[in-house]
Write an enzyme that holds these catalytic residues in place. Structure first.
Site, PDB file in Angstrom:
ATOM      1  N   GLY A 145       0.966  10.738  64.806  1.00  0.00           N
ATOM      2  CA  GLY A 145       0.963  11.096  63.394  1.00  0.00           C
ATOM      3  C   GLY A 145      -0.147  12.034  62.967  1.00  0.00           C
ATOM      4  O   GLY A 145      -0.256  12.364  61.791  1.00  0.00           O
ATOM      5  N   GLY A 184       7.407  15.034  63.471  1.00  0.00           N
ATOM      6  CA  GLY A 184       6.818  13.920  64.189  1.00  0.00           C
ATOM      7  C   GLY A 184       6.048  14.375  65.409  1.00  0.00           C
ATOM      8  O   GLY A 184       6.377  15.385  66.022  1.00  0.00           O
ATOM      9  N   CYS A 185       5.008  13.602  65.761  1.00  0.00           N
ATOM     10  CA  CYS A 185       4.248  13.867  66.986  1.00  0.00           C
ATOM     11  C   CYS A 185       4.063  12.542  67.713  1.00  0.00           C
ATOM     12  O   CYS A 185       4.899  11.648  67.586  1.00  0.00           O
ATOM     13  CB  CYS A 185       2.918  14.557  66.680  1.00  0.00           C
ATOM     14  SG  CYS A 185       1.779  13.562  65.704  1.00  0.00           S
ATOM     15  N   GLN A 186       2.991  12.381  68.457  1.00  0.00           N
ATOM     16  CA  GLN A 186       2.788  11.155  69.215  1.00  0.00           C
ATOM     17  C   GLN A 186       2.313   9.998  68.326  1.00  0.00           C
ATOM     18  O   GLN A 186       2.840   8.915  68.389  1.00  0.00           O
ATOM     19  CB  GLN A 186       1.790  11.406  70.352  1.00  0.00           C
ATOM     20  CG  GLN A 186       1.666  10.261  71.343  1.00  0.00           C
ATOM     21  CD  GLN A 186       2.892  10.109  72.244  1.00  0.00           C
ATOM     22  OE1 GLN A 186       3.804  10.918  72.232  1.00  0.00           O
ATOM     23  NE2 GLN A 186       2.915   9.049  73.016  1.00  0.00           N
ATOM     24  N   TYR A 233       5.794   9.077  67.372  1.00  0.00           N
ATOM     25  CA  TYR A 233       6.631   8.503  68.426  1.00  0.00           C
ATOM     26  C   TYR A 233       6.163   7.095  68.817  1.00  0.00           C
ATOM     27  O   TYR A 233       6.989   6.218  69.089  1.00  0.00           O
ATOM     28  CB  TYR A 233       6.641   9.432  69.640  1.00  0.00           C
ATOM     29  CG  TYR A 233       7.550   8.961  70.744  1.00  0.00           C
ATOM     30  CD1 TYR A 233       8.928   8.910  70.552  1.00  0.00           C
ATOM     31  CD2 TYR A 233       7.048   8.564  71.970  1.00  0.00           C
ATOM     32  CE1 TYR A 233       9.780   8.472  71.557  1.00  0.00           C
ATOM     33  CE2 TYR A 233       7.884   8.130  72.985  1.00  0.00           C
ATOM     34  CZ  TYR A 233       9.255   8.090  72.769  1.00  0.00           C
ATOM     35  OH  TYR A 233      10.083   7.650  73.771  1.00  0.00           O
TER      36      TYR A 233
END
Length: 130
Positions: free
Chosen positions: A88, A84-86, A113
Site C-alpha cells: 500500500g 494496488g502494490c505489495q 496484495y
C-alpha cells in the site's frame, strides 16, 4: 455522476473487499508492483494490468520515469482504476501521480496484495512458486 474536485488531488483509499467488488463493476486493477512480484501472484480479477511504478536496481528502487506514459497507453483518463502494490505504499504515490496527471476515477487499494491475500481473496500466479 459524482462531483469533480478541481482543487488538489486527494488520494482515496478503499479496502480490499471494496476493491474486489469494484472490479466486478468494471474497474481496472492497476498493479504497480514489479513484474517479478506480479508474476509470483496478483489479484484474480477480470481486468488487471501490471505497470511497475518502481524498478529494482543494484542501487535500490528507482521510480519508473515512463510510468504515466505506460498507463496512458493502456487506460483513458476517465477509466475507473484501482491502484494496488505489495503493501500500500507505492500505490499511494502512484495514485497521487495519476490524479495529478488528470485521471479522475483513481483509488488506492489499502494494504495492497498482502492484505488481499490475508483476506483470502482470489489470486492468480503467472509462474509456479518455488
Amino acid at each position: 455522476m459524482g462531483s469533480i474536485e478541481s482543487s488538489g488531488a486527494e488520494v482515496v483509499t478503499v479496502d480490499v473487499h471494496t476493491a474486489k467488488g469494484l472490479t466486478h463493476a468494471g474497474h481496472v486493477y492497476l498493479d504497480v508492483r514489479t513484474v517479478e512480484e506480479f508474476e509470483k501472484g496478483h489479484p484474480d480479477v477480470d481486468k488487471v494490468i501490471n505497470i511497475p511504478y518502481m524498478f529494482n536496481t543494484p542501487q535500490g528502487r528507482v521510480k519508473n520515469a515512463d510510468f504515466l506514459n505506460r498507463v496512458s497507453s493502456a487506460c483513458n483518463k476517465e477509466d475507473h482504476l484501482l491502484v494496488g502494490c505489495q503493501s500500500g505504499m507505492r500505490s499511494v504515490s502512484a495514485t497521487g501521480d495519476l490524479l495529478g496527471d488528470g485521471y479522475k476515477n483513481v483509488r488506492n487499494v489499502g494494504g495492497g496484495y498482502l492484505e488481499w491475500v490475508k483476506n483470502q481473496l482470489p489470486v492468480e500466479a503467472s509462474v509456479a512458486n518455488a
